[in-house]
Design an enzyme around this catalytic site. Structure first.
Site, mmCIF file in Angstrom:
data_model
loop_
_atom_site.group_PDB
_atom_site.id
_atom_site.type_symbol
_atom_site.label_atom_id
_atom_site.label_comp_id
_atom_site.label_asym_id
_atom_site.label_seq_id
_atom_site.Cartn_x
_atom_site.Cartn_y
_atom_site.Cartn_z
ATOM 1 N N LYS A 76 0.806 -1.218 0.000
ATOM 2 C CA LYS A 76 0.000 0.000 0.000
ATOM 3 C C LYS A 76 0.845 1.277 0.000
ATOM 4 O O LYS A 76 0.401 2.307 -0.535
ATOM 5 C CB LYS A 76 -0.952 -0.002 1.197
ATOM 6 C CG LYS A 76 -2.053 -1.051 1.079
ATOM 7 C CD LYS A 76 -2.983 -1.004 2.271
ATOM 8 C CE LYS A 76 -4.067 -2.075 2.141
ATOM 9 N NZ LYS A 76 -5.037 -2.019 3.252
ATOM 10 N N ASP A 112 -9.876 2.445 2.027
ATOM 11 C CA ASP A 112 -9.820 1.890 3.380
ATOM 12 C C ASP A 112 -10.240 2.963 4.380
ATOM 13 O O ASP A 112 -10.922 2.681 5.364
ATOM 14 C CB ASP A 112 -8.399 1.424 3.732
ATOM 15 C CG ASP A 112 -8.057 0.063 3.181
ATOM 16 O OD1 ASP A 112 -8.984 -0.714 2.882
ATOM 17 O OD2 ASP A 112 -6.857 -0.229 3.035
ATOM 18 N N GLY A 139 -0.590 0.320 6.422
ATOM 19 C CA GLY A 139 -1.591 0.843 5.509
ATOM 20 C C GLY A 139 -2.979 0.994 6.087
ATOM 21 O O GLY A 139 -3.547 2.097 6.107
ATOM 22 N N ASP A 160 3.117 0.182 17.503
ATOM 23 C CA ASP A 160 3.588 -0.604 16.365
ATOM 24 C C ASP A 160 4.906 -1.259 16.764
ATOM 25 O O ASP A 160 5.697 -0.677 17.518
ATOM 26 C CB ASP A 160 3.787 0.298 15.131
ATOM 27 C CG ASP A 160 3.921 -0.497 13.842
ATOM 28 O OD1 ASP A 160 2.952 -0.552 13.073
ATOM 29 O OD2 ASP A 160 5.002 -1.073 13.596
ATOM 30 N N GLY A 202 -3.796 -12.401 13.460
ATOM 31 C CA GLY A 202 -5.101 -13.029 13.564
ATOM 32 C C GLY A 202 -5.651 -13.495 12.236
ATOM 33 O O GLY A 202 -6.653 -14.215 12.191
ATOM 34 N N GLY A 248 -14.361 -7.186 10.456
ATOM 35 C CA GLY A 248 -13.844 -6.585 9.233
ATOM 36 C C GLY A 248 -14.848 -6.523 8.104
ATOM 37 O O GLY A 248 -14.544 -5.983 7.033
#
Length: 285
Positions: A76, A112, A139, A160, A202, A248
Site C-alpha cells: 500500500k 480503506d 496501511g 507498532d 489473527g 472486518g
C-alpha cells in the site's frame, strides 16, 4: 441492468500477497452485475516484489487496459512512487489501496479510510471524546487513523512493533489529531474507549492476538480490520469479555463499494456487494 443492454467490460485486479482468500473478486463482480458492467477481476499475488517489479506491474496495468487496481498488504505504501497522481489528502496518509487507471495515468486513492469511517459510523458511532488505541501504523492502520482524525477523535494512542512507523504516523497527523506513541499495549489502552487492530495478526493461518486478552474489558469497543476469519481471536476474546465489537465485514464491503465507484463512475448498491461478501465467508464454513 436493463434488459437488452449489453454489459460494459471492466478489467480490475488486486495486487498483494497472500491474497488467495480475498473476497474482492466476488464483491466487484457483484457490483458490476448490479450496475451494468461485466467485470473480470484478476488476483495478482506477488510475494516479495521489489521496486523494479512493482514498476513493471503498474506499467502493465496501464498497458493492458485495466480500469483500476486494488492494493493490499504489503504494497500500500510501496506503490506510491510509481503513480502519476494522488487524490487529495493521500500524500499525507502515505498509503493507497485503490488505483484508478484512466488514459494511461494512475491515480492513487484510499477507500480503506472512507470505508473504515462509514463502518465506524454504522457499527460504533458516538462521540470520540476519549482516547482510541490503534495497533499497527501500516496501511490499514493509517487509513483508520485518518478516518478517526476527520471525525474529531480526542487522542490516538498508536502502538507498532516498529516504533519509527508509529512516530511517522504521528507526524503525518500533526494538526489533524493528537497522537501519542504508546510504550506498550497496556499504555495504549489505559482509559481508552476503543481499540483498533490494524495489523494482519489473527489472519489465517495466524491465530495470535495483537495484545494480551487480559487487557480487554467491558465497555471497550474493539474493531478488527482482518476478515479471514471474520471472527478473529481478538474479536472472540473481546466478545467474551463484554466488549462491543466491529468485524472486518463492514470495512471490507464499504471500501469495495467506494473503490468500484471510483473505477466505474457507478455507485453499486451496498446490499449486493455485502451479499457477495457474505457468500464468500459462508462458503468457507
Amino acid at each position: 441492468m436493463t434488459a437488452g443492454v449489453e454489459a460494459r467490460p471492466l478489467l480490475l485486479g488486486l495486487l498483494g500477497s497472500p491474497i488467495k482468500h480475498s473476497a474482492a473478486p466476488a464483491m466487484h463482480r457483484a457490483a458490476g452485475d448490479a450496475t451494468g458492467f461485466r467485470v473480470h477481476y484478476q488476483l495478482i499475488d506477488v510475494p516479495g516484489a521489489d521496486a523494479t517489479r512493482l514498476r513493471a506491474l503498474l506499467d502493465a496495468v496501464r498497458a493492458f487496459g485495466f480500469g483500476g487496481m486494488n492494493v493490499t498488504f504489503p504494497y500500500k505504501a510501496a506503490v506510491l512512487p510509481f503513480l502519476d497522481a494522488l487524490a487529495p489528502g493521500i500524500d499525507a496518509m502515505g498509503a493507497v489501496n485503490t488505483i484508478v487507471a484512466s488514459d494511461g495515468r494512475l491515480t492513487g486513492h484510499n477507500t480503506d479510510s472512507t470505508g473504515f469511517g462509514r463502518a465506524f459510523d454504522e457499527v460504533v458511532g458516538g462521540a470520540l471524546d476519549r482516547p482510541v488505541a490503534l495497533i499497527g501504523a501500516g496501511g490499514v492502520g493509517r487509513a483508520a487513523a485518518f478516518a478517526l482524525a476527520a471525525r474529531g477523535v480526542v487522542e490516538l494512542r498508536v502502538l507498532d512493533s516498529d516504533r519509527a512507523s508509529a512516530e511517522a504516523l504521528a507526524v503525518s497527523l500533526a494538526g489533524r489529531a493528537r497522537v501519542v506513541v504508546a510504550r506498550d499495549a497496556a499504555d495504549a489502552l489505559d482509559g481508552a474507549a476503543g481499540l483498533i487492530n490494524g495489523t494482519p495478526i489473527g489472519m489465517l493461518p495466524n491465530r495470535d492476538l495483537p495484545l494480551p486478552a487480559g487487557l480487554l474489558r467491558p465497555g471497550l469497543w474493539v474493531a478488527d480490520a482482518v476478515y479471514n476469519p471474520l471472527w478473529t481471536p481478538l474479536l472472540l476474546a473481546a466478545r467474551d469479555r463484554g466488549c462491543r465489537v466491529m468485524t472486518g465485514r463492514e470495512l471490507c464491503v464499504h471500501q469495495a463499494c467506494d473503490a468500484f465507484a471510483l473505477f466505474s463512475g457507478a455507485t453499486p448498491p451496498y446490499a449486493a456487494v455485502a451479499a457477495a461478501f457474505d457468500a464468500v465467508i459462508a462458503a468457507r464454513g
